[in-house]
Design an enzyme around this catalytic site. Structure first.
Site, PDB file in Angstrom:
ATOM      1  N   THR A 134      15.229   2.250 -26.638  1.00  0.00           N
ATOM      2  CA  THR A 134      15.030   1.864 -28.037  1.00  0.00           C
ATOM      3  C   THR A 134      15.491   2.928 -29.033  1.00  0.00           C
ATOM      4  O   THR A 134      15.325   2.762 -30.238  1.00  0.00           O
ATOM      5  CB  THR A 134      13.545   1.551 -28.321  1.00  0.00           C
ATOM      6  OG1 THR A 134      12.784   2.760 -28.231  1.00  0.00           O
ATOM      7  CG2 THR A 134      13.011   0.515 -27.355  1.00  0.00           C
ATOM      8  N   PHE A 178      11.597   2.084 -23.419  1.00  0.00           N
ATOM      9  CA  PHE A 178      11.150   3.474 -23.496  1.00  0.00           C
ATOM     10  C   PHE A 178      11.740   4.125 -24.736  1.00  0.00           C
ATOM     11  O   PHE A 178      12.734   3.677 -25.296  1.00  0.00           O
ATOM     12  CB  PHE A 178      11.562   4.247 -22.236  1.00  0.00           C
ATOM     13  CG  PHE A 178      13.046   4.332 -22.021  1.00  0.00           C
ATOM     14  CD1 PHE A 178      13.784   5.414 -22.502  1.00  0.00           C
ATOM     15  CD2 PHE A 178      13.726   3.327 -21.340  1.00  0.00           C
ATOM     16  CE1 PHE A 178      15.156   5.480 -22.310  1.00  0.00           C
ATOM     17  CE2 PHE A 178      15.102   3.394 -21.145  1.00  0.00           C
ATOM     18  CZ  PHE A 178      15.822   4.471 -21.630  1.00  0.00           C
ATOM     19  N   CYS A 179      11.076   5.205 -25.172  1.00  0.00           N
ATOM     20  CA  CYS A 179      11.554   6.015 -26.294  1.00  0.00           C
ATOM     21  C   CYS A 179      11.045   7.428 -26.088  1.00  0.00           C
ATOM     22  O   CYS A 179      10.467   7.746 -25.044  1.00  0.00           O
ATOM     23  CB  CYS A 179      11.095   5.433 -27.634  1.00  0.00           C
ATOM     24  SG  CYS A 179       9.304   5.276 -27.797  1.00  0.00           S
ATOM     25  N   THR A 180      11.217   8.285 -27.060  1.00  0.00           N
ATOM     26  CA  THR A 180      10.916   9.706 -26.868  1.00  0.00           C
ATOM     27  C   THR A 180       9.451   9.955 -26.549  1.00  0.00           C
ATOM     28  O   THR A 180       9.109  10.577 -25.542  1.00  0.00           O
ATOM     29  CB  THR A 180      11.319  10.510 -28.115  1.00  0.00           C
ATOM     30  OG1 THR A 180      12.676  10.243 -28.424  1.00  0.00           O
ATOM     31  CG2 THR A 180      11.127  12.003 -27.868  1.00  0.00           C
ATOM     32  N   ILE A 207       9.367   9.253 -22.876  1.00  0.00           N
ATOM     33  CA  ILE A 207      10.174  10.099 -22.010  1.00  0.00           C
ATOM     34  C   ILE A 207       9.508  11.461 -21.816  1.00  0.00           C
ATOM     35  O   ILE A 207       9.540  12.026 -20.715  1.00  0.00           O
ATOM     36  CB  ILE A 207      11.576  10.293 -22.627  1.00  0.00           C
ATOM     37  CG1 ILE A 207      12.277   8.947 -22.794  1.00  0.00           C
ATOM     38  CG2 ILE A 207      12.431  11.224 -21.778  1.00  0.00           C
ATOM     39  CD1 ILE A 207      13.439   8.987 -23.773  1.00  0.00           C
TER      40      ILE A 207
END
Length: 259
Positions: A134, A178-180, A207
């Site tokens: 994302t 998923f993202c940071t 992540i």
């Protein structure tokens, strides 16, 4: 001595965001904390650094209510370390949203199913899963999960168009995102569920939590994870990656260090 870093967020209705901003400004200044925090009517989002005792004191403060706000009881927070040079300013900003998307989220919003890092690899092994990154395109260039779709975003607000244009026929499939740190997936999953997607999953803690908990030998991650501060990128164990490794991306990254 290395500073302790806290990447944190929570969606929580704040009736007096201006007062919360003032509280955070005063507390961080008194504790010698640097970094940035966004405050909005829908919650808080930020990355801060300081002496370990100072960071612990601030996080503990967040988890207690005040006269201007409720307690951040479900605070999503990840800890790491950094040198003093990586955080040298304090910015506490008021925003309409803590991650710009054009759609608010609160504690009553239906979100995707959280998947812990230890269960993430098993989910990705399912051949029916559609894996979606994302984040913005320049972040994906630093690193991503094997087999993930890169939406080619220049800003997170474009994610809605990506879903409508490229995932319209996938509403019956399992979507893993998923993202940071997890915050973008909160809004992305809420949008997709409202749009009729049946099974939406999101990497809990993002992540950063995955890199913290999963050893390299078992990892499905490739590359480094861009972060919106002067560390630029992190690897497994949340170790800071060499700036020289990413020299080609730094000008672009600096222009995007905002949220």
């Amino acid at each position: 001595m290395m500073n302790k870093v806290a990447a944190l967020y929570q969606f929580l209705r704040l009736e007096q965001p201006e007062a919360v901003r003032a509280e955070f400004q005063a507390a961080c200044t008194a504790l010698g904390i640097f970094g940035s925090i966004l405050v909005s009517p829908e919650g808080i989002n930020g990355t801060i650094a300081g002496a370990p005792a100072a960071i612990d004191a601030f996080v503990e403060r967040l988890r207690a209510p005040t006269g201007d706000r409720p307690a951040f009881e479900r605070l999503e927070v990840k800890f790491s370390t950094a040198g003093a040079a990586h955080f040298d300013r304090l910015k506490i900003k008021l925003k309409r949203e803590i991650i710009t998307f054009g759609q608010s989220v609160d504690e009553t919003t239906r979100l995707g199913q959280y998947v812990a890092p230890l269960a993430w690899n098993a989910l990705l092994a399912d051949p029916d899963v559609v894996l979606v990154d994302t984040r913005n395109g320049f972040e994906v260039e630093f690193g991503t999960f094997e087999g993930a779709i890169d939406p080619g975003l220049t800003s997170f607000t474009g994610f809605k168009d990506f879903v409508n244009e490229r995932l319209a026929d996938a509403k019956h499939k399992k979507i893993a995102m998923f993202c940071t740190g997890g915050i973008r997936c909160e809004k992305a999953s809420a949008f997709m569920l409202a749009a009729g997607f049946e099974q939406v999953f999101q990497l809990q803690g993002g992540i950063l939590r995955y890199l913290e908990e999963i050893p390299p030998a078992q990892s499905k991650w490739r590359g480094a994870c861009f972060v919106f501060d002067q560390r630029v990128a992190l690897g497994h164990g949340l170790e800071i990656k060499s700036r020289d490794d990413h020299a080609n991306f730094l000008d672009t990254a600096r222009g995007n260090i905002a949220e």
